[in-house]
Design an enzyme around this catalytic site. Structure first.
Site, PDB file in Angstrom:
ATOM      1  NE  ARG A 104      -6.928  -5.415   4.175  1.00 50.05           N
ATOM      2  CZ  ARG A 104      -6.099  -5.656   3.170  1.00 50.05           C
ATOM      3  NH1 ARG A 104      -5.625  -6.856   2.966  1.00 50.05           N
ATOM      4  NH2 ARG A 104      -5.723  -4.694   2.360  1.00 50.05           N
ATOM      5  CG  ASP A 132       2.807  -6.461   7.755  1.00 44.97           C
ATOM      6  OD1 ASP A 132       2.331  -6.066   6.671  1.00 44.97           O
ATOM      7  OD2 ASP A 132       2.108  -6.871   8.698  1.00 44.97           O
ATOM      8  CG  ASP A 170       0.717  -2.932  10.477  1.00 42.39           C
ATOM      9  OD1 ASP A 170       1.593  -2.340   9.817  1.00 42.39           O
ATOM     10  OD2 ASP A 170      -0.109  -3.703   9.964  1.00 42.39           O
ATOM     11  NE  ARG A 227      -1.383  -5.019  -1.051  1.00 43.91           N
ATOM     12  CZ  ARG A 227      -1.943  -3.830  -0.742  1.00 43.91           C
ATOM     13  NH1 ARG A 227      -2.757  -3.241  -1.583  1.00 43.91           N
ATOM     14  NH2 ARG A 227      -1.663  -3.242   0.397  1.00 43.91           N
ATOM     15  CG  ASP A 281      -2.208  -0.313   8.182  1.00 41.18           C
ATOM     16  OD1 ASP A 281      -3.136   0.505   8.158  1.00 41.18           O
ATOM     17  OD2 ASP A 281      -2.110  -1.260   7.384  1.00 41.18           O
ATOM     18  CB  THR A 319       2.427   0.641   6.274  1.00 47.04           C
ATOM     19  OG1 THR A 319       1.064   0.446   6.717  1.00 47.04           O
ATOM     20  CG2 THR A 319       3.336   0.200   7.399  1.00 47.04           C
ATOM     21  N   GLY A 374       0.824  -1.212   0.000  1.00 48.26           N
ATOM     22  CA  GLY A 374       0.000   0.000   0.000  1.00 48.26           C
ATOM     23  C   GLY A 374       0.854   1.256   0.000  1.00 48.26           C
TER      24      GLY A 374
END
Ligand code: ADP
Length: 325
Positions: A175, A106, A133, A75, A131, A129, A14
């Site tokens: 997500r 990740d 995360d 992707r 996120d 990212t 992303g």
């Protein structure tokens, strides 16, 4: 003086605001050290199709302030297979590329780690990212910008919520992770935050809303991370309606959180991480990524971060609940 002659840089997964600043940091640091750089298009797909462009000082001019990634990202399911990673390694060797900087999340790091383990291509990661995360680092590029974009949007929604005495459920990205939702929830004074990692019951949220009503509070904002399927906020709204009769409005922020000009924090972190990644390659380091701990750059094991889950602090949810009582 470095013995490295040529490296490659790519963005994968992303997009995140600040990726361009990271590419600029990589390209200019390498050129300063007389190392040639190729930009690889479309993430791992470009490694397989040899979609490479030589990068000069001017290639990264006027991009530090732009969201997205000028190298494009994507992707690539093919890269999950070892045969594809062998092809990538052969392509890199043919082009004389001796090391890689991978800017991504990740999933991208899992690909980079596999490429290193199987093909011994030196690779250093830069976490990018929205996120936030990635296990091992406090921060990933793009998070600050995305948080601020979402906060601005929720502030606008609150004006309507307050004017009409309404309950709003705002869905943010995330997500598998709730870092964005938590950060936004705290910043907007949300009543409740729903994230994938920590269970908050709908009953608890309803009790919270009722308490607010008792003291004359007419509107409430709940923040929900999208979870496995975008639109989860509608399920929450339905469940709240069934259990309490409270009607709510749903707003899904979606992709507006990913784009836009990167914040100063994201530009600066990206520039520092990009430069540090090249310096790590020059020093012969590999299988690592550049992270941030207590506001200082650190190196973290790339393969060590794969399959590990960064966990949010439950205390943050408790703080959000307590402060919006
Ligand atoms: P992000 O990097 O933002 O987490 P993805 O999870 O979609 O994004 O991963 C980006 C790409 O990284 C995938 O499309 C794939 O090409 C590669 N990738 C992800 N996981 C692996 C893996 N386990 N092995 C090899 N490549 C992977």
């Amino acid at each position: 003086m470095s013995t490295l002659k040529k490296i490659g840089v790519f963005t994968s997964g992303g997009d995140a605001p600040g990726m361009n600043a990271a590419i600029r940091g990589v390209v200019r640091t390498a050129l300063f050290q007389n190392i040639q750089v190729v930009g690889i298009h479309n993430g791992y797909q470009g490694l397989l199709s040899e979609s490479f462009e030589p990068c000069h000082l001017g290639s990264v001019a006027n991009i530090i302030q732009r969201g997205g990634t000028f190298l494009k990202t994507g992707r690539c399911s093919e890269f999950l297979k070892p045969e594809a990673r062998l092809t990538a390694a052969e392509n890199l060797k043919r082009q004389g590329v001796e090391g890689l900087v991978c800017i991504g999340g990740d999933g991208s790091f899992a690909g980079a780690s596999a490429l290193y383990k199987e093909q011994k291509i030196p690779v250093v990661g830069v976490p990018g990212t929205i996120d936030n995360d990635i296990f091992g680092t406090d921060y990933t590029i793009g998070f600050d910008t995305a948080v601020n974009t979402a906060v601005e949007a929720v502030d606008r929604i609150r004006d309507t919520a307050a004017s009409h005495d309404r309950l709003f459920i705002v869905e943010v990205m995330g997500r598998n992770s709730g870092f964005l939702a938590l950060e936004v929830g705290l910043a907007v004074g949300a009543e409740e935050v729903f994230i994938p990692e920590i269970q908050v019951s709908v009953d608890h949220a309803i009790e919270h809303i009722k308490k607010g009503l008792q003291r004359g509070k007419g509107s409430s904002i709940l923040i929900a991370a999208e979870g496995q399927k975008p639109g989860r906020a509608y399920d929450l709204a339905e469940s709240i309606r069934k259990k309490s009769g409270f009607e709510s409005k749903v707003c899904i922020l979606g992709h507006i959180q990913r784009g836009g000009a990167p914040s100063a924090k994201d530009r600066n972190t990206a520039s520092q991480m990009g430069a540090a990644a090249v310096n790590a390659l020059i020093q012969g380091q590999s299988d690592l990524f550049i992270g941030l701990k207590n506001d200082r750059l650190i190196t973290c094991s790339l393969s060590g971060s794969v399959d590990k889950k960064k966990q949010p602090y439950p205390d943050q949810i408790k703080l959000i609940q307590m402060l919006s009582m």
